[in-house]
Design a protein around this motif. Structure first.
Motif, PDB file in Angstrom:
ATOM      1  N   PRO B 165      30.570  50.953  47.141  1.00  0.00           N
ATOM      2  CA  PRO B 165      31.421  51.523  47.295  1.00  0.00           C
ATOM      3  C   PRO B 165      32.834  51.013  46.779  1.00  0.00           C
ATOM      4  O   PRO B 165      32.997  49.652  46.684  1.00  0.00           O
ATOM      5  N   ALA B 166      33.786  51.656  46.614  1.00  0.00           N
ATOM      6  CA  ALA B 166      35.180  51.311  46.289  1.00  0.00           C
ATOM      7  C   ALA B 166      35.744  50.527  47.573  1.00  0.00           C
ATOM      8  O   ALA B 166      35.630  51.065  48.742  1.00  0.00           O
ATOM      9  N   GLU B 167      36.212  49.400  47.115  1.00  0.00           N
ATOM     10  CA  GLU B 167      37.149  48.737  48.339  1.00  0.00           C
ATOM     11  C   GLU B 167      38.261  49.476  48.867  1.00  0.00           C
ATOM     12  O   GLU B 167      39.223  49.848  48.269  1.00  0.00           O
ATOM     13  N   PHE B 176      41.231  39.762  44.917  1.00  0.00           N
ATOM     14  CA  PHE B 176      40.270  39.763  43.738  1.00  0.00           C
ATOM     15  C   PHE B 176      40.863  39.640  42.441  1.00  0.00           C
ATOM     16  O   PHE B 176      40.440  38.715  41.461  1.00  0.00           O
ATOM     17  N   THR B 177      41.732  40.316  42.033  1.00  0.00           N
ATOM     18  CA  THR B 177      42.144  40.490  40.736  1.00  0.00           C
ATOM     19  C   THR B 177      43.145  39.381  40.285  1.00  0.00           C
ATOM     20  O   THR B 177      43.143  38.676  39.304  1.00  0.00           O
ATOM     21  N   SER B 178      43.726  38.563  41.393  1.00  0.00           N
ATOM     22  CA  SER B 178      44.844  37.591  41.149  1.00  0.00           C
ATOM     23  C   SER B 178      44.383  36.250  41.805  1.00  0.00           C
ATOM     24  O   SER B 178      45.132  35.551  41.697  1.00  0.00           O
ATOM     25  N   ARG B 193      29.884  39.753  43.946  1.00  0.00           N
ATOM     26  CA  ARG B 193      29.431  38.172  43.946  1.00  0.00           C
ATOM     27  C   ARG B 193      30.652  37.591  44.693  1.00  0.00           C
ATOM     28  O   ARG B 193      30.674  36.671  45.593  1.00  0.00           O
ATOM     29  N   LEU B 194      31.941  37.602  43.964  1.00  0.00           N
ATOM     30  CA  LEU B 194      32.917  36.715  44.512  1.00  0.00           C
ATOM     31  C   LEU B 194      33.424  37.367  45.765  1.00  0.00           C
ATOM     32  O   LEU B 194      33.876  36.753  46.723  1.00  0.00           O
ATOM     33  N   GLY B 195      33.651  38.578  45.893  1.00  0.00           N
ATOM     34  CA  GLY B 195      34.234  39.532  47.075  1.00  0.00           C
ATOM     35  C   GLY B 195      33.371  38.621  48.315  1.00  0.00           C
ATOM     36  O   GLY B 195      33.792  38.595  49.451  1.00  0.00           O
ATOM     37  N   GLU B 196      32.016  38.560  48.132  1.00  0.00           N
ATOM     38  CA  GLU B 196      30.995  38.102  49.615  1.00  0.00           C
ATOM     39  C   GLU B 196      31.525  36.854  49.866  1.00  0.00           C
ATOM     40  O   GLU B 196      31.640  36.803  51.033  1.00  0.00           O
TER      41      GLU B 196
END
Lengths: 340, 525
Positions: B165-167, B176-178, B193-196
């Motif tokens: 789902p969208a965050e 995440f983007t920056s 993966r990174l968010g985890e």
């Protein structure tokens, strides 16, 4: 518990070893300025001095090449020192004087005005030669901040290893020999040169784009005057004898105006050439840029007499502490003159 | 801010203790602040674009997420009263809306990226065609834009595909983007993966700190001792292609292979190391690529995240797209083999053309990309021949000498292809390549040729030792990374290694006043 302590001790030893090795590496790769670019040693050498100086010279190559403190002492008993360095910019002169005043109490400060033509930082190499040798303090920090050229970083002055690390592949025996102790290269800040390279031609000066000395330089000169005034020191402005680089009348007028408005002595020795007796056939070591020892002694002889005429300076030849130090130095100076 | 600047060292020195000192709920804020400080050095417009990208990506993903929710809710509400056809039709309508949202998002962000990469060239072309005098030089690619755009688009596509789902938290999307370690040269990360690991709670761990520090030091070692040093010689060789031809081209080819490896893997080591110090696991981007036995294997081991991104978001969608399926169907008339190959060929060339364009805005990169595609497809076509060869010469495949041959062959082949990355134009590259076979000047290398490349004898020794050490470490990293084994060593040994790395970097590193070093090669892509 014992294991934890053991780890901390190992970590501590490792940290000390790393810092020690980095210190040693830094010491090793820093230029020693003993056999080439020896003027780079001048700033640091000042801290060997143990006695007070009555006259302090500050400025660029025209002070460490053209004035001989040996002559000033021998002929007039004036205890002087030259805090000169190559292309010493006016804010660096200010910093070096400020730094000297922490331990020294001169009655007269002589500033050579040639470098006033530079209103901005010029050369990283000259910056390093002037600043690296300074002891740490406010004066050095100010000198770094005001002198850095594009691409320079202040941290490299704190850790010169970061600047000179690339010398690792060009280390010489001299770098190892002078690891702990360097030989003095000057006589009270004077760089003795005996060679004669007469003036063969006088180049035509390029027209000035701006007839005035840079505003920044003049502001620093004002600060220099204020610093001297606050310490009860007489500031003397001097333009040393030279054929090149050309000293313009317009610049001279700026200095004359400054000196007049502040009631201080300014002498343009180029105009006094006949009185001083400089002969550019015999008294210059590089075709009129700098004087050799013969020229420096002539200039110092004349200048010492003028200083005594204008200011109340003590004769240190009757002071045993001074005699012991200066007699030995003059003997070394004479030996060097004879052997060079 | 460059990884090789003192400002960056200061940022890390402040960030690490601060990150672990603040309560868990403040860690995101600390990281966000670090990201902003890091990227602020790229300029106000670059920072605004980054923030704008994060905001836009958040909104698009939320819009698509909302469409998913609408679909689920409506289907649940009408479970009883809608028949299958109605449900299918509703799903298709919603899918169309989601695709529209995604298309808008992709057009916007890839449009910006395309404009920045190719804007100057397009303006130049327009000036030539229409006689205008627009200044295209002002259009520049902001540092890291390619990397964060790809990561961000991957996230939106995943949401559109219903992968996750969208965050809801905009700060998480911004983080995440920056996220500054990966901002300027990747790895191109996936949100899941990174968010985890990025959003997980992080407690201080000596192991993480040490593992990260080792990786960071090793990265700087490769970058400053090998890459930046060899780059001087490479630049000299490229600058004067008429002078440095024949054997010099071959030397330059190998030097560039070593330089690029040391530079890019060094940068990624620093990235992964900093992440690890913060307790954040960043995906590996390399698995000993120079030990690959074929170009295909090489591309599975070099810049892994970019290859994976293209595979998942470009190759597969093209392969299964409706137009291509229709084309394949039509091609069956020309034979099953042809029809089977057609979608693979088209998708492969499309991916490699885009990969080339991603790397640079000159024809060189397009040719480089397509050449890779040609070699990969040729290898695929020739695979039955290889199989027959190995069937006849059983045992060769596993022989040490044969494996070494395949590795060397692969390195030479990819080094040849990389020449397009070095020289200014395609004809110049081809001329230089040709001169390797037509100009015999090998003796000139040691008759002053090598000495004229701008490096001292000491520099060559340092770089040579560096390359050998990189090779040795790579060998040691089979089958797994060296770090876990290294962390088992006694403390004194570990500290000696850290100290040695630090001292050698500071003394032998190619940095400081007067050195033209700093930016990583991949920063410009």
């Amino acid at each position: 518990m014992k294991a934890v302590w053991k780890k901390w001790i190992v970590a501590g030893i490792a940290a000390l070893l790393t810092v020690g090795l980095l210190w040693a590496a830094q010491r090793l790769v820093m230029p020693k300025y003993q056999s080439s670019s020896i003027e780079g040693s001048l700033t640091e050498e000042y801290y060997r001095e143990t006695l007070n100086h009555d006259v302090l010279f500050i400025g660029d190559c025209e002070v460490f090449s053209n004035f001989s403190p040996m002559t000033l002492y021998r002929e007039y008993g004036i205890a002087s020192y030259i805090r000169g360095s190559a292309q010493q910019l006016v804010w660096q002169s200010y910093a070096l004087l400020e730094d000297a005043l922490v331990t020294d109490s001169p009655s007269v400060v002589v500033f050579n005005v040639l470098a006033l033509k530079y209103g901005e930082p010029q050369s990283e190499a000259y910056n390093r030669m002037t600043i690296d040798g300074m002891r740490w303090g406010k004066a050095k920090i100010d000198a770094i901040q005001s002198s850095m050229t594009d691409g320079e970083e202040a941290i490299t002055y704190v850790f010169p290893l970061l600047r000179f690390h690339d010398r690792w592949s060009e280390l010489t025996v001299e770098d190892f020999r002078c690891f702990f102790e360097k030989e003095p290269v000057s006589f009270s800040g004077y760089l003795l040169r005996t060679e004669v390279r007469p003036v063969t031609q006088t180049p035509t000066p390029a027209p000035l784009t701006d007839p005035h000395l840079p505003q920044t330089s003049m502001e620093w000169l004002e600060k220099l005057y204020t610093l001297c005034e606050s310490h009860g020191i007489e500031l003397v402005l001097v333009k040393s004898p030279s054929i090149v680089p050309h000293w313009y009348d317009e610049w001279d007028a700026d200095i004359v105006a400054f000196a007049n408005s502040h009631g201080i002595w300014y002498t343009n020795t180029i105009a006094q050439n006949d009185e001083i007796g400089i002969d550019y056939e015999t008294d210059t070591c590089d075709m009129g840029q700098h004087l050799n020892v013969a020229g420096a002694e002539k200039l110092s002889s004349w200048f010492g007499a003028e200083l005594l005429r204008r200011y109340d300076l003590p004769d240190r030849r009757t002071d045993d502490a001074y005699t012991a130090v200066w007699t030995e130095q003059i003997e070394q100076y004479e030996r060097a003159k004879a052997t060079e | 801010m460059l990884f090789t600047s003192w400002g960056f060292a200061l940022l890390i020195a402040v960030l690490i203790p601060l990150y672990y000192a603040v309560p868990q709920k403040c860690k995101t804020a600390v990281l966000l602040l670090a990201n902003l400080v890091f990227y602020a050095f790229a300029g106000v417009f670059a920072l605004l674009l980054l923030l704008g990208t994060a905001a836009s990506v958040y909104c698009f993903a939320r819009w698509i997420g909302w469409l998913w929710t609408q679909q689920k809710d409506s289907l649940a509400a009408h479970r009883e009263d809608w028949d299958k056809a109605q449900k299918k039709s509703f799903r298709e309508r919603m899918e169309k809306k989601r695709r529209l949202a995604l298309a808008l998002c992709l057009v916007l962000h890839f449009g910006i990226l395309f404009g920045m990469k190719y804007g100057a060239g397009i303006v130049g072309l327009a000036n030539g065609l229409f006689g205008t005098t627009w200044d295209g030089t002002k259009i520049v690619l902001f540092m890291g834009c390619s990397f964060y755009t790809f990561s961000a688009m991957g996230y939106v596509i995943d949401v559109q595909r219903g992968k996750y789902p969208a965050e809801r938290n905009p700060f998480r999307v911004l983080l995440f983007t920056s996220f500054f370690p990966i901002l300027v040269q990747g790895p191109i990360s996936r949100f899941d993966r990174l968010g985890e690991t990025l959003f997980a709670p992080h407690r201080f761990s000596r192991e993480n700190l040490e593992a990260g520090l080792l990786r960071v030091l090793w990265g700087y070692w490769k970058k400053l001792i090998v890459a930046d040093r060899l780059l001087v010689a490479v630049k000299q060789l490229i600058r004067y292609p008429e002078t440095y031809n024949g054997a010099f081209v071959f030397l330059g080819m190998l030097l560039y292979a070593a330089t690029l490896y040391a530079d890019f893997t060094g940068g990624i080591d620093i990235t992964i190391g900093i992440g690890r110090m913060l307790g954040i696991r960043i995906d590996e981007n390399f698995i000993r690529p120079y030990f690959s036995k074929s170009i295909g294997e090489y591309w599975r081991r070099w810049h892994i995240t970019l290859g994976a991104w293209f595979k998942e978001y470009l190759y597969y969608p093209i392969s299964v797209s409706k137009p291509l399926r229709r084309l394949t169907k039509a091609a069956r008339k020309l034979g099953d083999g042809f029809a089977r190959r057609l979608p693979v060929y088209i998708a492969t060339f499309a991916v490699w053309a885009v990969t080339g364009m991603w790397h640079g805005n000159s024809w060189n990169f397009l040719v480089w990309g397509l050449s890779n595609g040609v070699i990969l497809l040729a290898s695929e076509e020739l695979s039955p021949l290889y199989a027959r060869f190995h069937g006849r010469f059983r045992g060769w495949k596993d022989a040490w000498a044969y494996r070494a041959f395949t590795v060397i062959r692969t390195v030479l082949l990819l080094s040849c292809l990389r020449m397009f990355d070095c020289y200014a134009t395609v004809p110049e590259t081809l001329r230089a390549f040709g001169s390797m076979f037509t100009v015999w000047n090998l003796p000139m290398l040691w008759n002053g040729g090598i000495a004229s490349l701008g490096l001292s004898f000491g520099d060559w020794i340092a770089a040579g030792v560096g390359v050998v050490l990189m090779f040795a470490v790579s060998l040691q990293q089979r089958p797994a990374l060296l770090t876990p084994r290294f962390l088992q060593k006694p403390l004194a040994v570990r500290l000696a290694v850290y100290g040695t790395l630090l001292i050698t970097i500071l003394v032998l590193g190619y940095y400081g006043f007067g050195f033209d070093a700093g930016q990583f090669i991949y920063n410009r892509f």
